[in-house]
Design a protein around this motif. Structure first.
Motif, PDB file in Angstrom:
ATOM      1  N   ALA A  59       0.832  -1.201   0.000  1.00 38.64           N
ATOM      2  CA  ALA A  59       0.000   0.000   0.000  1.00 38.64           C
ATOM      3  C   ALA A  59       0.868   1.251   0.000  1.00 38.64           C
ATOM      4  O   ALA A  59       0.726   2.135   0.842  1.00 38.64           O
ATOM      5  CB  ALA A  59      -0.936  -0.019   1.200  1.00 38.64           C
ATOM      6  N   ASP A  60       1.761   1.326  -0.964  1.00 39.49           N
ATOM      7  CA  ASP A  60       2.721   2.429  -1.088  1.00 39.49           C
ATOM      8  C   ASP A  60       2.617   2.978  -2.504  1.00 39.49           C
ATOM      9  O   ASP A  60       2.798   2.221  -3.473  1.00 39.49           O
ATOM     10  CB  ASP A  60       4.131   1.917  -0.795  1.00 39.49           C
ATOM     11  CG  ASP A  60       5.161   3.031  -0.702  1.00 39.49           C
ATOM     12  OD1 ASP A  60       5.026   4.027  -1.439  1.00 39.49           O
ATOM     13  OD2 ASP A  60       6.109   2.904   0.096  1.00 39.49           O
ATOM     14  N   PRO A  61       2.340   4.257  -2.671  1.00 46.03           N
ATOM     15  CA  PRO A  61       2.141   4.816  -4.019  1.00 46.03           C
ATOM     16  C   PRO A  61       3.372   4.733  -4.911  1.00 46.03           C
ATOM     17  O   PRO A  61       3.254   4.866  -6.134  1.00 46.03           O
ATOM     18  CB  PRO A  61       1.751   6.265  -3.746  1.00 46.03           C
ATOM     19  CG  PRO A  61       2.319   6.568  -2.405  1.00 46.03           C
ATOM     20  CD  PRO A  61       2.223   5.289  -1.630  1.00 46.03           C
ATOM     21  N   TYR A  75      -4.238  -3.753  -6.078  1.00 46.88           N
ATOM     22  CA  TYR A  75      -5.468  -2.961  -5.999  1.00 46.88           C
ATOM     23  C   TYR A  75      -6.539  -3.447  -6.967  1.00 46.88           C
ATOM     24  O   TYR A  75      -7.737  -3.310  -6.690  1.00 46.88           O
ATOM     25  CB  TYR A  75      -5.149  -1.479  -6.227  1.00 46.88           C
ATOM     26  CG  TYR A  75      -4.557  -0.842  -4.988  1.00 46.88           C
ATOM     27  CD1 TYR A  75      -5.366  -0.462  -3.930  1.00 46.88           C
ATOM     28  CD2 TYR A  75      -3.178  -0.673  -4.858  1.00 46.88           C
ATOM     29  CE1 TYR A  75      -4.832   0.093  -2.777  1.00 46.88           C
ATOM     30  CE2 TYR A  75      -2.630  -0.118  -3.711  1.00 46.88           C
ATOM     31  CZ  TYR A  75      -3.465   0.257  -2.669  1.00 46.88           C
ATOM     32  OH  TYR A  75      -2.927   0.785  -1.525  1.00 46.88           O
ATOM     33  N   HIS A 122     -10.070   8.132   4.028  1.00 45.28           N
ATOM     34  CA  HIS A 122      -8.930   7.631   3.256  1.00 45.28           C
ATOM     35  C   HIS A 122      -9.238   7.475   1.777  1.00 45.28           C
ATOM     36  O   HIS A 122      -8.472   6.844   1.047  1.00 45.28           O
ATOM     37  CB  HIS A 122      -8.447   6.294   3.820  1.00 45.28           C
ATOM     38  CG  HIS A 122      -7.838   6.411   5.179  1.00 45.28           C
ATOM     39  ND1 HIS A 122      -7.655   5.334   6.028  1.00 45.28           N
ATOM     40  CD2 HIS A 122      -7.354   7.489   5.853  1.00 45.28           C
ATOM     41  CE1 HIS A 122      -7.102   5.743   7.155  1.00 45.28           C
ATOM     42  NE2 HIS A 122      -6.917   7.039   7.073  1.00 45.28           N
ATOM     43  N   MET A 175      -2.592   6.336   0.671  1.00 47.58           N
ATOM     44  CA  MET A 175      -1.703   5.225   0.985  1.00 47.58           C
ATOM     45  C   MET A 175      -0.640   5.685   1.976  1.00 47.58           C
ATOM     46  O   MET A 175      -0.629   6.835   2.413  1.00 47.58           O
ATOM     47  CB  MET A 175      -1.077   4.687  -0.308  1.00 47.58           C
ATOM     48  CG  MET A 175      -2.102   4.271  -1.349  1.00 47.58           C
ATOM     49  SD  MET A 175      -1.369   3.764  -2.919  1.00 47.58           S
ATOM     50  CE  MET A 175      -2.823   3.860  -3.995  1.00 47.58           C
ATOM     51  N   ASP A 178       1.936   9.001   1.289  1.00 44.15           N
ATOM     52  CA  ASP A 178       1.312   9.421   0.034  1.00 44.15           C
ATOM     53  C   ASP A 178       1.205  10.939  -0.063  1.00 44.15           C
ATOM     54  O   ASP A 178       0.380  11.559   0.604  1.00 44.15           O
ATOM     55  CB  ASP A 178      -0.083   8.790  -0.058  1.00 44.15           C
ATOM     56  CG  ASP A 178      -0.655   8.815  -1.463  1.00 44.15           C
ATOM     57  OD1 ASP A 178      -0.110   9.539  -2.312  1.00 44.15           O
ATOM     58  OD2 ASP A 178      -1.635   8.093  -1.704  1.00 44.15           O
ATOM     59  N   TRP A 181      -1.901  11.994  -3.213  1.00 40.63           N
ATOM     60  CA  TRP A 181      -3.335  11.736  -3.087  1.00 40.63           C
ATOM     61  C   TRP A 181      -4.121  13.029  -3.247  1.00 40.63           C
ATOM     62  O   TRP A 181      -3.776  14.065  -2.668  1.00 40.63           O
ATOM     63  CB  TRP A 181      -3.625  11.117  -1.722  1.00 40.63           C
ATOM     64  CG  TRP A 181      -5.076  10.800  -1.480  1.00 40.63           C
ATOM     65  CD1 TRP A 181      -5.872   9.998  -2.230  1.00 40.63           C
ATOM     66  CD2 TRP A 181      -5.899  11.273  -0.395  1.00 40.63           C
ATOM     67  NE1 TRP A 181      -7.132   9.920  -1.690  1.00 40.63           N
ATOM     68  CE2 TRP A 181      -7.173  10.698  -0.566  1.00 40.63           C
ATOM     69  CE3 TRP A 181      -5.660  12.111   0.699  1.00 40.63           C
ATOM     70  CZ2 TRP A 181      -8.221  10.947   0.323  1.00 40.63           C
ATOM     71  CZ3 TRP A 181      -6.707  12.347   1.584  1.00 40.63           C
ATOM     72  CH2 TRP A 181      -7.970  11.778   1.399  1.00 40.63           C
TER      73      TRP A 181
END
Length: 265
Positions: A59-61, A75, A122, A175, A178, A181
């Protein structure tokens, strides 16, 4: 337990309005995985055990830039899972009670259950944005289908594209670490929630499935119930309420909501 449930039902019946603050535990009774710790995540996604990857790492951009098929494999699989999941009956009950919603969940289960006033702190997996981002545009992911190889957990075929610049798109989800976002849609809903709280001082708050690891939902629930003291904390693992400012219900979401519904009628 009976006494706690009776008291919780009294708080709901005596309130002028109801706010639900929901964490990941709300969806467990619908069959959604519990990502609590690496073990819980790997039980849901055994392919990542072989890869040695934890939820926080996926869960890391940065992966949408450095390794987009890995990012969209994760995802894309979740998007398909959430689309196939039917909300459990507790969602229906809360909707019939006219509850407003604040949630850290990105699965869209409340909307699928008929809720319209949902503040998603989120973001949502059901909306997209540009990876760059080229603009602050956020759009629905209704037509997005991502094929995922179950062995490698990588996306295969074309990846979702930005509708403005044609570059890579990503889910409009906050994320870890992030900075890209686009939080405008979420902030608009959060601002509306603030106005709702100001207009309803005699507010009962049902906090459900929100743990201590990421305390965003707990903080919102405690803040929203600060004036009335009408906090109902539903959590089978960490149900304690500080300073006696509410009711502790150590149960799962569906069981607790069903028991409350029996008392309220």
């Amino acid at each position: 337990m009976t006494e706690a449930l009776d008291r919780a039902a009294e708080l709901i019946e005596g309130a002028d309005a109801l706010l639900v603050c929901a964490g990941a535990g709300m969806g467990v009774d619908s069959g959604l995985p519990d990502f609590r710790g690496a073990t819980g995540f790997w039980q849901a996604y055994p392919a990542y055990v072989r890869l040695g990857l934890r939820f926080e790492e996926l869960a890391d951009p940065v992966h949408f830039v450095d390794d987009p098929t890995l990012a969209w494999g994760f995802y894309g699989h979740r998007l398909d899972l959430y689309r196939r999941t039917v909300p459990h009956d507790g969602f229906r009950v809360l909707h019939e009670w006219g509850a407003r919603v604040f949630t850290s969940n990105v699965d869209g289960q409340f909307q699928r259950a008929g809720f319209t006033d949902v503040a998603e702190v989120h973001g949502s997996i059901h909306h997209l944005q540009c990876v760059e981002p080229c603009t602050d545009d956020v759009w629905p992911a209704d037509d997005v289908v991502v094929d995922v190889d179950p062995e490698s957990m990588r996306a295969t075929g074309p990846l979702p594209a930005c509708r403005n610049c044609g570059g890579l798109a990503r889910p409009n989800i906050l994320m870890f670490g992030d900075w890209s976002w686009i939080g405008g849609p979420s902030q608009k809903a959060l601002d509306a929630l603030v106005e709702f709280r100001r207009a309803h001082r005699n507010l009962a708050v049902i906090e459900v499935g929100a743990g201590l690891a990421v305390p965003t939902v707990r903080r919102q629930a405690e803040l929203a119930s600060a004036v009335s003291g009408a906090l109902i904390r539903i959590n089978p693992r960490e149900p304690e309420v500080r300073h006696g400012r509410g009711v502790s219900v150590p149960m799962g979401a569906l069981e607790a909501i069903t028991e409350l519904a029996r008392r309220i009628g």
